[in-house]
Scaffold this active site. Structure first.
Site, short mmCIF file in Angstrom:
data_model
loop_
_atom_site.label_atom_id
_atom_site.label_comp_id
_atom_site.label_asym_id
_atom_site.label_seq_id
_atom_site.Cartn_x
_atom_site.Cartn_y
_atom_site.Cartn_z
N GLY A 8 57.19 61.47 36.10
CA GLY A 8 58.49 61.80 35.53
C GLY A 8 58.57 63.24 35.08
O GLY A 8 59.26 63.57 34.11
N THR A 10 60.10 65.71 36.30
CA THR A 10 61.41 66.34 36.46
C THR A 10 62.38 65.97 35.34
O THR A 10 63.49 66.50 35.27
CB THR A 10 62.06 65.96 37.80
OG1 THR A 10 62.23 64.53 37.84
CG2 THR A 10 61.21 66.41 38.97
N GLY A 11 61.97 65.06 34.46
CA GLY A 11 62.84 64.64 33.37
C GLY A 11 62.80 65.57 32.18
O GLY A 11 62.08 66.57 32.16
N ASP A 58 55.67 57.05 43.40
CA ASP A 58 56.72 56.22 42.83
C ASP A 58 56.05 55.08 42.06
O ASP A 58 55.12 54.45 42.56
CB ASP A 58 57.60 55.65 43.94
CG ASP A 58 58.89 55.04 43.44
OD1 ASP A 58 58.83 54.25 42.47
OD2 ASP A 58 59.96 55.36 43.98
N ALA A 81 57.60 58.54 33.41
CA ALA A 81 58.59 58.05 34.39
C ALA A 81 59.08 56.66 33.98
O ALA A 81 58.29 55.81 33.56
CB ALA A 81 57.97 58.01 35.78
N ALA A 82 60.37 56.44 34.12
CA ALA A 82 60.95 55.14 33.77
C ALA A 82 62.41 55.11 34.16
O ALA A 82 63.03 56.15 34.38
CB ALA A 82 60.82 54.87 32.28
N GLN A 83 62.94 53.90 34.23
CA GLN A 83 64.39 53.74 34.22
C GLN A 83 64.71 53.67 32.74
O GLN A 83 64.50 52.65 32.10
CB GLN A 83 64.80 52.45 34.94
CG GLN A 83 66.30 52.29 35.20
CD GLN A 83 67.14 52.30 33.92
OE1 GLN A 83 67.73 53.33 33.55
NE2 GLN A 83 67.21 51.17 33.24
N SER A 84 65.20 54.76 32.17
CA SER A 84 65.23 54.88 30.72
C SER A 84 66.61 54.73 30.09
O SER A 84 66.78 55.02 28.91
CB SER A 84 64.65 56.24 30.31
OG SER A 84 65.35 57.30 30.96
N THR A 127 58.93 53.12 23.24
CA THR A 127 60.27 53.40 22.74
C THR A 127 60.60 52.61 21.48
O THR A 127 60.11 51.48 21.28
CB THR A 127 61.31 53.05 23.82
OG1 THR A 127 62.63 53.13 23.27
CG2 THR A 127 61.11 51.65 24.36
N GLU A 129 63.26 51.21 21.06
CA GLU A 129 64.05 50.05 21.47
C GLU A 129 63.24 48.75 21.39
O GLU A 129 63.80 47.66 21.43
CB GLU A 129 64.59 50.25 22.89
CG GLU A 129 65.64 51.34 23.02
CD GLU A 129 66.99 50.94 22.45
OE1 GLU A 129 67.30 49.73 22.41
OE2 GLU A 129 67.75 51.85 22.04
N TYR A 151 65.73 46.72 29.24
CA TYR A 151 64.89 47.91 29.13
C TYR A 151 63.81 47.72 28.08
O TYR A 151 62.63 47.99 28.31
CB TYR A 151 65.77 49.12 28.77
CG TYR A 151 65.01 50.34 28.32
CD1 TYR A 151 64.30 51.11 29.23
CD2 TYR A 151 65.02 50.73 26.98
CE1 TYR A 151 63.60 52.25 28.82
CE2 TYR A 151 64.32 51.86 26.56
CZ TYR A 151 63.62 52.61 27.48
OH TYR A 151 62.92 53.71 27.06
N LYS A 155 59.73 47.54 28.51
CA LYS A 155 58.88 48.48 27.79
C LYS A 155 57.87 47.76 26.89
O LYS A 155 56.77 48.25 26.62
CB LYS A 155 59.73 49.43 26.95
CG LYS A 155 60.35 50.58 27.74
CD LYS A 155 59.28 51.58 28.16
CE LYS A 155 59.86 52.84 28.72
NZ LYS A 155 58.83 53.86 29.01
#
Length: 363
Positions: A8, A10-11, A58, A81-84, A127, A129, A151, A155
């Site tokens: 991740g 690029t985040g 990936d 990296a994650a679908q965050s 997180t 969350e 999410y 996590k």
């Protein structure tokens, strides 16, 4: 020279962390996904650096993770990296689970199977969350988890599988339970950046109104650039452990709006309650902020507030000496005011060129 692998990269967090590690003399390797759209805006200034390298991988593909870990043989791995996006996790729960839960397992297994279990230190981006429907305020490392979104559930698996590999295989792997951290590099779909960008656009006449969900939601917001330093500190300790990373302060979405619009030159006044609440420009009487039910979640986390006592004591990381909440908002608004001004200038140049072409002034 230590070798670090950042998933991740690029985040928002990945780009700040890459900068920090390069400053500390690391050889930094980052993973990017193959895509027809190559989005590298946040790390473009790092490409060409002799100690910054990119690899295709990936988290949904164990073979690609294994190949990168085997090739780089890193001393440290930062899994960022994650679908965050919480709302997206309701729309794509299976994808979120595959990347945010099983993806962590793939990294741990790659390290173990490549014979690096005794030498590679792993940081897992966890997180706030996890606390979800909070059972106590503020939240620390001993607060019970009650995830309240796909999410958060994904996590939570990542958090527990890290702890399991630490205890079962003696691996040095840790989780940083990071509360909300923002910056000028935050994605435009996240609420903080949505607010600062809208404030800049409304102030410069490029947008009429901002629509938001629950204005009373409370969050512990910090600056991402400060938080990546804490990620690094977590992996420098003698023994692996998990830490809450937060400012210890709490603010509402409404307060974020007030500060953001003020920085952009608009003084807001909020009237009404719930879905009928509106933000009005005091100078003009124009409604510029409205609540929309479309932005309410099926289950909404409303009260996240971190207790960073352990991080202060054991890591020597003190958020009170870092970027304040108001400084964070100002920094983000200033960046977006400049971004919108550049966009407006570009649009004007385009209009002038079209006019000149029509009149035959230029060919």
């Amino acid at each position: 020279m230590k070798r670090a692998l950042i998933t991740g990269v690029t985040g928002q967090d990945g780009s700040f962390l890459a900068e920090l590690l390069l400053e500390k003399g690391y050889d930094v390797h980052g993973t990017i996904r193959r895509s027809s759209v190559d989005f590298r805006e946040r790390i473009a200034h790092l490409e060409g650096h002799p100690h910054f390298h990119l690899h295709y991988a990936d988290l949904g593909d164990s073979m690609s993770i294994m190949q990168v870990v085997s090739k780089v043989r890193p001393d440290e791995i930062y899994n960022l990296a994650a679908q965050s996006h919480v709302q997206v996790s309701f729309d794509s729960p299976e994808f979120t689970a595959d990347v945010d839960a099983t993806g962590v397992l793939r990294i741990l297994e790659a390290v173990r199977l490549c014979g690096l279990a005794g030498s590679c230190r792993i940081y897992q981006a966890s997180t706030s969350e996890l606390y979800g429907k909070v059972e106590e305020v503020p939240q620390n490392e001993r607060t019970p988890f009650h995830p309240y979104s796909p999410y958060a559930v994904a996590k939570l698996y990542g958090f527990w599988i890290v702890k399991e590999y630490r205890e079962a295989y003696g691996m040095y792997c840790c989780s940083g339970i990071l509360f909300n951290h923002e910056s000028e590099r935050r994605g435009e779909t996240f609420v903080t950046r949505k607010i600062t960008l809208a404030a800049a656009r409304i102030a410069q006449g490029k947008q009429e109104k901002l629509y938001l969900g629950n204005l009373s939601s409370l969050r512990d917001w910090g600056y991402a650039k400060d938080y990546v330093e804490c990620m690094w500190l977590i992996l420098q300790q003698p023994e692996p452990d998990d830490y809450v990373i937060a400012t210890g302060e709490q603010h509402s979405v409404r307060e974020f709006c007030l500060l953001a619009f003020r920085r952009a030159g608009i003084e807001l006044e909020f009237v009404g309650e719930g879905e009928n609440e509106k933000g009005i420009d005091k100078a003009t009487g124009r409604v510029v902020v409205e609540v929309s039910p479309d932005f309410y979640r099926p289950t909404d986390v409303v009260n996240l507030w971190g207790d960073p006592t352990k991080a202060k004591k054991e890591l020597g990381w003190d958020p009170t000496k870092k970027t304040s909440f108001e400084e964070l908002v100002n920094l983000m608004v200033d960046a977006d005011m400049a971004k919108v001004a550049v966009e407006r200038a570009g649009e004007q140049v385009k209009l002038n060129l079209e006019e000149y072409l029509e009149k035959g002034i230029v060919k």
